[in-house]
Design an enzyme around this catalytic site. Structure first.
Site, short mmCIF file in Angstrom:
data_model
loop_
_atom_site.label_atom_id
_atom_site.label_comp_id
_atom_site.label_asym_id
_atom_site.label_seq_id
_atom_site.Cartn_x
_atom_site.Cartn_y
_atom_site.Cartn_z
CB SER A 195 -0.84 0.00 1.28
OG SER A 195 -1.47 1.26 1.46
CE1 TYR A 226 -3.90 -2.51 5.34
CE2 TYR A 226 -3.49 -0.15 5.12
CZ TYR A 226 -3.75 -1.38 4.54
OH TYR A 226 -3.84 -1.49 3.17
N1 LIG Z 1 -8.73 -0.51 -0.90
C1 LIG Z 1 -7.70 0.26 -0.62
O1 LIG Z 1 -7.85 1.48 -0.48
C2 LIG Z 1 -6.32 -0.34 -0.53
C3 LIG Z 1 -5.23 0.54 -0.61
C4 LIG Z 1 -3.95 0.01 -0.52
C5 LIG Z 1 -3.76 -1.35 -0.35
N2 LIG Z 1 -4.85 -2.17 -0.27
C6 LIG Z 1 -4.60 -3.61 -0.07
O2 LIG Z 1 -5.19 -4.33 -1.13
C7 LIG Z 1 -5.43 -5.67 -0.69
C8 LIG Z 1 -6.83 -6.09 -1.12
O3 LIG Z 1 -7.77 -5.32 -0.42
P1 LIG Z 1 -9.07 -4.70 -1.13
O4 LIG Z 1 -8.95 -3.24 -1.09
O5 LIG Z 1 -9.34 -5.38 -2.41
O6 LIG Z 1 -10.16 -5.06 0.00
P2 LIG Z 1 -11.38 -6.10 0.03
O7 LIG Z 1 -12.31 -5.84 -1.08
O8 LIG Z 1 -11.88 -6.03 1.42
O9 LIG Z 1 -10.66 -7.51 -0.20
C9 LIG Z 1 -9.89 -8.15 0.80
C10 LIG Z 1 -9.67 -9.60 0.45
O10 LIG Z 1 -8.86 -10.19 1.49
C11 LIG Z 1 -9.46 -11.40 1.92
N3 LIG Z 1 -9.26 -11.66 3.33
C12 LIG Z 1 -9.49 -10.83 4.38
N4 LIG Z 1 -9.28 -11.45 5.55
C13 LIG Z 1 -8.89 -12.72 5.23
C14 LIG Z 1 -8.55 -13.88 5.99
N5 LIG Z 1 -8.57 -13.88 7.34
N6 LIG Z 1 -8.23 -15.03 5.33
C15 LIG Z 1 -8.23 -15.07 3.99
N7 LIG Z 1 -8.54 -14.01 3.20
C16 LIG Z 1 -8.89 -12.86 3.82
C17 LIG Z 1 -10.96 -11.20 1.65
O11 LIG Z 1 -11.57 -12.47 1.43
P3 LIG Z 1 -12.67 -13.14 2.41
O12 LIG Z 1 -13.49 -12.05 3.00
O13 LIG Z 1 -13.42 -14.08 1.48
O14 LIG Z 1 -11.85 -13.88 3.41
C18 LIG Z 1 -10.96 -10.38 0.36
O15 LIG Z 1 -10.94 -11.24 -0.76
C19 LIG Z 1 -5.21 -5.68 0.83
O16 LIG Z 1 -3.96 -6.26 1.12
C20 LIG Z 1 -5.22 -4.20 1.19
O17 LIG Z 1 -4.46 -3.93 2.33
C21 LIG Z 1 -6.12 -1.70 -0.36
#
Ligand SMILES: NC(=O)c1ccc[n+]([C@@H]2O[C@H](COP(=O)([O-])OP(=O)(O)OC[C@H]3O[C@@H](n4cnc5c(N)ncnc54)[C@H](OP(=O)(O)O)[C@@H]3O)[C@@H](O)[C@H]2O)c1
Length: 259
Positions: free
Chosen positions: A130, A143
């Site tokens: 991130s 985080y």
């Molecule tokens: N959105 C942002 O603004 C942003 C910015 C920078 C970086 N990121 C990073 O991008 C990545 C993806 O996040 P996203 O934004 O796409 O959010 P998201 O839509 O909430 O997706 C998160 C994913 O992680 C999985 N996950 C969460 N807890 C888990 C667990 N205990 N075991 C296995 N899988 C788990 C969820 O699957 P299940 O619920 O099916 O378990 C889901 O598929 C993350 O690493 C996040 O830190 C996001």
């Protein structure tokens, strides 16, 4: 070609899965939500699924065990989430679970697949960090710290691979705000305009296939990442506190943050 994608049920991971599928890749998808995984398997075809909670080390090893004989060409360590609040207020167990997903699961899968990839001198690792990985993040402290770990670990591995002139490559995705389910889970709203998960996924794959290390999508975030290098770290933490405080969901108690 075959990819393992963690956190494939939503947001950036789901888009990466769809885009690799369009390019003809076979997929192994994981996440906790088995219903969504089954639905994706139906829609995409050529897809295996393995539901797993990556906060449990045994589950991480089960995912690796399932994949190790399947000749994976690309590992996408994407699963992750944030917890918002003052450090002393966040429940310790919740926080350790988050660290298990964001840090420990990624660490284990990166190490085990890297060993396999090095034996055959090919393979791509795409680790999702991130823009938070470049700084300290008051009110989302663990985080931000977890994403610093992902970024610094990946950079160190990149340098080791570069010295070896390895056929294995590693890329780190460092997005700013992306419109996904992330905010709902963290209990915040964005203070800046987010990019789409589609944009983040497309850019991540472009950089990974070009064997580039940094994937920082969007001009504004690129500028912020470069600009923060010139700001003293304590001042940056003070600015970040205010940015994070502005993300707090309307209706929650402001005094609970400033006291
Ligand atoms: N959105 C942002 O603004 C942003 C910015 C920078 C970086 N990121 C990073 O991008 C990545 C993806 O996040 P996203 O934004 O796409 O959010 P998201 O839509 O909430 O997706 C998160 C994913 O992680 C999985 N996950 C969460 N807890 C888990 C667990 N205990 N075991 C296995 N899988 C788990 C969820 O699957 P299940 O619920 O099916 O378990 C889901 O598929 C993350 O690493 C996040 O830190 C996001």
């Amino acid at each position: 070609m075959k990819a393992l994608i963690t956190g494939a049920t939503s947001g950036i991971g789901k888009k990466i899965a769809e885009k690799l599928n369009e390019r003809g890749w076979e997929l192994i998808l994981t996440g906790r939500n088995e219903e969504v995984l089954k639905q994706m398997q139906k829609e995409l075809g050529k897809t295996e699924i393995i539901a797993a909670d990556l906060s449990q080390r045994s589950e991480v090893m089960r995912v690796y065990g399932y994949c190790r004989e399947k000749n994976i060409d690309m590992l996408v360590n994407n699963a992750g989430y944030g917890l918002f609040g003052r450090f002393e207020d966040i429940d310790l167990e919740d926080e350790l679970n988050m660290i298990n997903v964001n840090v420990v699961a990624l660490h284990i899968l990166t190490k085990l697949f890297l060993r396999d990839f090095k034996k055959r001198d090919s393979g791509i690792i795409l680790n999702v960090a991130s823009a938070a990985g470049f700084m300290a993040g008051p009110l989302l402290s663990s985080y931000y710290a977890s994403k610093n770990y992902v970024l610094k670990l990946s950079l160190a591995i990149y340098e080791e691979l570069r010295r070896d002139r390895s056929g294995v490559s590693i890329t780190v995705l460092c997005p700013g705000p992306v419109d996904t389910n992330f905010n709902n889970r963290a209990g915040v709203t964005f203070s800046a305009k987010p990019i789409t998960a589609d944009e983040a996924a497309e850019y991540a794959l472009k950089r990974a296939f070009a064997r580039k290390f940094f994937a920082v999508p969007g001009l504004a975030i690129k500028a912020a990442v470069i600009g923060q290098r010139f700001v003293p770290s304590k001042l940056l933490a003070a600015i970040t506190y205010n940015v994070q405080k502005a993300k707090k969901k309307a209706g929650s108690d402001e005094r609970a943050l400033d006291r």
